[in-house]
Scaffold this motif. Structure first.
Motif, short mmCIF file in Angstrom:
data_model
loop_
_atom_site.label_atom_id
_atom_site.label_comp_id
_atom_site.label_asym_id
_atom_site.label_seq_id
_atom_site.Cartn_x
_atom_site.Cartn_y
_atom_site.Cartn_z
N LEU A 19 12.45 -2.55 13.69
CA LEU A 19 11.31 -2.79 14.56
C LEU A 19 10.62 -4.09 14.17
N PRO A 42 11.02 6.85 16.41
CA PRO A 42 11.17 7.28 15.02
C PRO A 42 10.28 8.47 14.70
N GLN A 96 -0.99 -3.56 8.44
CA GLN A 96 0.32 -3.81 9.05
C GLN A 96 1.41 -3.02 8.36
N PHE A 97 2.53 -2.88 9.10
CA PHE A 97 3.74 -2.26 8.58
C PHE A 97 4.92 -3.20 8.84
N TYR A 98 5.76 -3.37 7.85
CA TYR A 98 6.99 -4.15 8.02
C TYR A 98 8.17 -3.20 7.90
N PHE A 99 9.09 -3.31 8.88
CA PHE A 99 10.24 -2.43 8.93
C PHE A 99 11.51 -3.15 8.49
N GLY A 100 12.40 -2.40 7.83
CA GLY A 100 13.73 -2.89 7.58
C GLY A 100 14.59 -2.72 8.83
N LEU A 159 7.19 -6.44 14.90
CA LEU A 159 5.82 -6.30 15.37
C LEU A 159 5.48 -7.38 16.37
N ARG A 207 0.82 -1.21 0.00
CA ARG A 207 0.00 0.00 0.00
C ARG A 207 0.86 1.26 0.00
N GLU A 262 0.24 7.08 7.87
CA GLU A 262 1.51 6.85 8.52
C GLU A 262 1.26 6.42 9.96
N GLN A 263 2.31 5.93 10.59
CA GLN A 263 2.25 5.58 12.00
C GLN A 263 2.90 6.69 12.82
N MET A 271 6.07 9.55 3.08
CA MET A 271 5.25 8.41 2.69
C MET A 271 5.09 8.44 1.18
N TYR A 329 -0.29 -0.34 17.72
CA TYR A 329 0.72 -1.36 17.47
C TYR A 329 1.74 -1.37 18.60
N LEU A 351 7.25 3.99 3.70
CA LEU A 351 7.48 5.12 4.59
C LEU A 351 8.95 5.17 5.01
N PHE A 390 8.59 10.67 11.51
CA PHE A 390 8.17 10.46 10.13
C PHE A 390 8.85 11.43 9.18
N THR A 407 3.46 6.43 -2.26
CA THR A 407 2.49 5.44 -2.71
C THR A 407 2.53 5.24 -4.22
N VAL A 454 -4.33 5.70 2.69
CA VAL A 454 -3.01 5.35 3.19
C VAL A 454 -2.69 6.26 4.37
N TYR A 459 5.81 -2.61 19.02
CA TYR A 459 7.01 -3.10 18.38
C TYR A 459 8.10 -3.29 19.43
N GLY A 508 17.18 -0.88 9.09
CA GLY A 508 17.67 0.48 9.21
C GLY A 508 19.07 0.67 8.65
N TYR A 532 11.48 6.83 8.02
CA TYR A 532 11.53 7.44 9.35
C TYR A 532 13.00 7.71 9.71
N PHE A 576 4.57 7.44 16.57
CA PHE A 576 5.19 6.64 17.62
C PHE A 576 5.21 7.38 18.96
N LEU A 616 14.99 4.43 8.97
CA LEU A 616 14.19 3.22 8.85
C LEU A 616 13.24 3.32 7.66
#
Lengths: 111, 114
Positions: free
Chosen positions: B43, A43, A98-102, B45, A31, B102-103, A48, B33, A34, A45, A50, B100, B35, A104, A36, B105, A88
């Motif tokens: 991070l 973190p 959901q969000f998946y993070f690398g 989840l 979707r 953002e999160q 973003m 969420y 992002l 922001f 798309t 869409v 983390y 960093g 950070y 924190f 990140l």
């Protein structure tokens, strides 16, 4: 399995240099992507993204997304010591919001 | 001021004890969420919740539990079953569904098991 990979893992540059940070991803139901900045705390922001090919800019920072090749880059020009941080990358999914993070990229800017 | 608060900032726990980390938001966000961040890692989840009274496990839910009785609150309990609980814990929230988003924190809680 969904994954987000950032490179390089760490980077040391001198003030004034330009850096490019990379983020590639393999996920289902993409979707958004992002970026950070994290400086020893929560973190904050940055961007973003798309849509492919549309550059986002904020001062010396800019970022672009390539949804065909599944990657994004974050550019920082004229780096300053205050840019030292972990950057990140996160990918947002439609599935479950959901969000998946690398892991960093740790950037250190030397005066 | 709108935002996310976490407490405590630092927490020390003896092995075998359960401990609860607080997370509160006044952003009127639906999704929340938890983390975990370990040194040199991104991070991961633990749990997430899209709506009150509902939550789902993330990638590393074992040894943790959550509740979502109110929209504003999403506490995380680190149980004695969590084998390596020392870490930095971050709570986040986001607007749910449709557009869409953002999160945002919270400031984080650093948990150390003695």
């Amino acid at each position: 399995e969904d994954k987000v990979v950032q490179s390089p893992l760490s980077l040391v540059v001198h003030e004034g240099d330009t850096v490019t940070l990379n983020c590639s991803y393999e996920v289902t139901n993409f979707r958004s992507l992002l970026w950070y900045k994290q400086e020893k705390k929560a973190p904050t922001f940055l961007f973003m993204l798309t849509s492919s090919g549309i550059e986002k800019k904020s001062g010396r920072l800019s970022s672009i997304l390539d949804k065909k090749e599944l990657f994004s880059i974050l550019n920082i020009t004229a780096t300053q010591t205050g840019d030292s941080a972990v950057y990140l990358c996160a990918v947002g999914l439609y599935t479950g919001n959901q969000f998946y993070f690398g892991t960093g990229t740790s950037l250190t800017v030397i005066p | 001021d709108g935002g996310i608060t976490q407490s405590p900032k630092y927490l020390f726990r003896k092995e075998g004890q359960n401990v609860t980390l607080s997370c509160e938001q006044n952003l009127n966000h639906d999704a929340m969420y938890w983390y975990r961040q370990d040194p040199g890692q991104g991070l991961r989840l633990i749990y997430y919740s899209q709506i009150v009274n509902d939550f789902q496990k993330g990638d590393i839910a074992e040894g943790y539990s959550v509740s979502r009785e109110k929209k504003e609150s999403f506490p995380l309990t680190v149980t004695s079953a969590q084998k390596n609980p020392t870490a930095f814990y971050l709570c986040a929230s986001s607007i749910l569904a449709g557009a869409v988003n953002e999160q945002f924190f919270g400031p984080g809680t650093r948990l150390t098991v003695l």
